[in-house]
Design a protein around this motif. Structure first.
Motif, mmCIF file in Angstrom:
data_model
loop_
_atom_site.group_PDB
_atom_site.id
_atom_site.type_symbol
_atom_site.label_atom_id
_atom_site.label_comp_id
_atom_site.label_asym_id
_atom_site.label_seq_id
_atom_site.Cartn_x
_atom_site.Cartn_y
_atom_site.Cartn_z
ATOM 1 N N LYS A 257 66.376 118.111 81.491
ATOM 2 C CA LYS A 257 66.048 119.522 81.283
ATOM 3 C C LYS A 257 66.307 119.987 79.841
ATOM 4 C CE LYS A 257 66.773 124.035 83.476
ATOM 5 N NZ LYS A 257 65.381 124.180 83.945
ATOM 6 N N GLU A 258 67.473 119.722 79.308
ATOM 7 C CA GLU A 258 67.822 120.228 77.986
ATOM 8 C C GLU A 258 66.926 119.630 76.903
ATOM 9 O OE1 GLU A 258 71.711 120.554 75.014
ATOM 10 O OE2 GLU A 258 71.940 119.871 77.092
ATOM 11 N N ARG A 259 66.593 118.334 77.023
ATOM 12 C CA ARG A 259 65.780 117.681 75.994
ATOM 13 C C ARG A 259 64.317 118.101 76.052
ATOM 14 N NH1 ARG A 259 68.407 113.445 78.046
ATOM 15 N NH2 ARG A 259 66.581 112.276 78.780
ATOM 16 N N TYR A 260 63.803 118.335 77.242
ATOM 17 C CA TYR A 260 62.349 118.517 77.390
ATOM 18 C C TYR A 260 61.908 119.976 77.376
ATOM 19 C CZ TYR A 260 61.548 113.568 78.168
ATOM 20 O OH TYR A 260 61.439 112.214 77.995
ATOM 21 N N LEU A 361 64.449 112.397 71.673
ATOM 22 C CA LEU A 361 64.474 111.284 72.618
ATOM 23 C C LEU A 361 65.658 110.362 72.381
ATOM 24 C CD1 LEU A 361 60.680 110.320 72.725
ATOM 25 C CD2 LEU A 361 61.954 111.745 74.337
ATOM 26 N N THR A 362 66.251 109.908 73.486
ATOM 27 C CA THR A 362 67.361 108.966 73.430
ATOM 28 C C THR A 362 66.832 107.536 73.460
ATOM 29 O OG1 THR A 362 67.584 108.845 75.830
ATOM 30 C CG2 THR A 362 68.773 110.627 74.706
ATOM 31 N N LYS A 363 67.746 106.606 73.250
ATOM 32 C CA LYS A 363 67.384 105.192 73.334
ATOM 33 C C LYS A 363 66.875 104.858 74.730
ATOM 34 C CE LYS A 363 69.201 100.542 72.581
ATOM 35 N NZ LYS A 363 70.378 99.720 72.184
ATOM 36 N N ALA A 364 67.513 105.441 75.753
ATOM 37 C CA ALA A 364 67.086 105.204 77.135
ATOM 38 C C ALA A 364 65.682 105.745 77.370
ATOM 39 C CB ALA A 364 68.070 105.869 78.106
#
Length: 413
Positions: A257-260, A361-364
Motif C-alpha cells: 500500500k505505502e509504495r504503490y 521498488l524494493t529488491k523483492a
C-alpha cells in the motif's frame, strides 16, 4: 388485370364492394398496388368508401400510402397506417378534430407522416408553420421522436432552430435525427439526475455536446454509487469465499500500500483495503475484476496487483481499475462498462505514477517482476497459439511500459 367484364369478375365475391373505386381509379390513371387495395376491401369494413373519399378528395399521396400500408390476409394487422379505416366520419378517420388541418394535408399533398404531425398539432394545440413542417418531413422526424422528451420543452419551430444551431456549432456531420437523439438522451439523463427541468439553462443548453458529455459522467457516477450499495450481503459472502481460497491476498495488498499509492492535483492511485473493495469496484464499474478469481489468484501469487484510480475531487466514486505488475508495468486499465473516458489524460498520469513507483521498488519487487514477466509472456504465447486476437488487441491497447510485448502483439494482430 381482368380483361372483359370486370364487374362480372368481382360480382358476388368478398371484393365486390371495391368495384366502383377501382374503376374510378383506373379511369383516372392511378398507379397503385390494386392487390393490396382488394385485400383491404376483403378484410376491413368500410375500406372501399375511405379509399373513395381519399381519391375524390384529392389526397393523392395519402391514398397511395394507405394502400401501401394494407396487408394481405394472414398478417397480424390488415392496415397499419395512422388512419382509422373503420371510423364512421372523416374527423374520426383522421383522429383530427380541426377540419382545417385535414384540408392542409390535402393542400400539401401530405402522406402518413404529415397526418401524424397534424394529429400531434391537434392533440397539443401547437401550430406548426409550413417551413417547420416541411423541415420535419424532410428530416424524417415524426412526433414519436419528440413526444416524450424534446417536445415537452421546445415547440417544433424552436426545436428546428436549436438542432440547426447544434449541427453547426457542436455536431458537424451529424444528421438532424442524430442530433435530436443526443438531445433526447441528454434530457432523459437530466431527469434521472433530478436536474431542475424548469430552468432553460438545463433544458436548452447552448453547448449541447459538452453538457451531454458532462451529464453522461454524472449519470454513470449515480449508477456506480447505487451499484456499490446494492447486494452488500452477497458481495461480502463472495469476498469471504475468496479470502478463504486466497488467504494471503489481503495481506499482500496491505504490504504494498505505502509504495504503490500516489496522487497529484487531479488523480490518485489507491490500493484497496480488502477483497470486498475489489468486488464492489468491479461490480460497480461492470467489469470482471470483481467477479473473476484469476485476479485474486494473481494477487495471492504476487503476479499482479489491483489498484484503483480516482479523481481527487470525487475520491468516493470508482473511476478506473488498474491491474499492475510488481515492476509497475500496467497490464489493464478499465473504467465503467470497459470504456475509457479521458484516456489520454489518464495515461499521462499513469506514466507519472510509474516513474515515481520505479524509484520506490524494493529488491523483492524486482525479483517478483521477473516472474510476472515470464507468466505474462507465457500468457501471450498461449493467446497467440489460440489465435485469440480480440484479447491480444485489448492487451495491446492497455499495456504500458513493456516494449517486448508490443512487438509480439504487432505480429499477432
Amino acid at each position: 388485370m381482368y380483361p372483359g367484364d370486370y364487374k362480372g369478375t368481382l360480382k358476388n365475391t368478398a371484393y365486390e364492394a371495391g368495384t366502383r373505386i377501382i374503376e374510378f381509379l383506373a379511369a383516372a390513371g392511378w398507379k397503385l398496388n390494386y392487390n393490396r387495395l382488394l385485400s383491404g376491401v376483403y378484410q376491413v369494413k368500410g375500406y372501399a368508401e375511405k379509399i373513395e373519399y381519399l381519391a375524390k378528395g384529392r389526397f393523392r399521396n395519402l391514398l397511395r400510402e394507405t394502400v401501401a400500408c394494407t396487408e394481405y390476409p394472414g398478417w397480424n394487422m390488415a392496415y397499419y397506417g395512422p388512419l382509422d379505416i373503420r371510423a364512421k366520419n372523416i374527423n374520426k378517420m383522421f383522429y383530427i378534430n380541426d377540419r382545417q388541418k385535414i384540408n392542409r394535408i390535402r393542400d400539401e399533398n401530405g402522406g402518413n407522416e404529415m397526418v401524424r404531425w397534424m394529429q400531434y398539432s391537434d392533440e397539443t394545440g401547437e401550430k406548426i408553420p409550413t417551413e417547420t413542417l416541411r423541415w420535419l418531413l424532410r428530416c424524417g422526424l415524426g412526433p414519436e421522436n419528440i413526444r416524450y422528451h424534446a417536445g415537452k420543452y421546445l415547440s417544433t419551430t424552436q426545436l428546428m432552430n436549436y438542432i440547426r444551431r447544434q449541427q453547426k456549432e457542436q455536431y458537424p456531420g451529424f444528421t438532424e435525427e442524430a442530433v435530436l437523439e443526443q438531445y433526447n438522451d441528454y434530457l432523459s439523463m437530466c431527469k434521472a439526475c433530478k436536474k431542475n427541468m424548469k430552468d432553460e439553462l438545463t433544458y436548452r443548453p447552448r453547448e449541447l455536446k459538452r453538457r451531454h458529455d458532462e451529464i453522461v459522467i454524472n449519470k454513470q457516477q449515480m449508477d456506480i454509487l447505487k451499484e456499490m450499495m446494492a447486494s452488500q450481503k452477497e458481495r461480502e459472502q463472495y469476498a469471504q469465499e475468496m479470502r478463504e481460497k486466497y488467504p494471503t491476498a489481503e495481506k499482500t495488498l496491505h504490504e504494498i500500500k505505502e509504495r504503490y499509492e500516489y496522487e497529484n492535483e487531479e488523480y490518485k492511485i489507491i490500493v484497496p483495503e480488502s477483497l470486498v473493495d475489489i468486488v464492489k469496484e468491479g461490480r460497480a464499474l461492470h467489469h470482471c475484476a470483481g467477479s473473476s478469481e484469476r485476479y485474486f489468484d494473481r494477487i495471492e501469487t504476487r503476479e499482479t496487483y489491483i489498484c484503483f484510480l480516482r479523481r481527487k475531487e470525487q475520491e468516493g466514486v470508482p473511476f478506473y481499475t488498474i491491474e499492475v505488475e510488481p515492476s509497475g508495468t500496467i497490464r489493464q486499465h478499465r473504467s465503467y462498462m470497459d470504456e475509457e473516458p479521458g484516456i489520454e489524460q489518464i495515461r499521462d498520469f499513469l506514466k507519472e505514477w510509474q516513474r515515481v513507483l520505479k524509484k520506490r521498488l524494493t529488491k523483492a519487487d524486482k525479483e517478483l517482476a521477473k516472474i510476472s514477466k515470464e507468466k505474462r509472456d507465457a500468457n501471450i504465447e498461449d493467446l497467440k497459439a489460440k489465435n485469440n486476437t480480440r484479447v491480444l488487441q485489448g492487451l495491446a491497447e492497455d499495456f504500458m511500459d513493456a516494449e517486448e510485448i508490443e512487438e509480439l502483439l504487432e505480429k499477432a494482430v
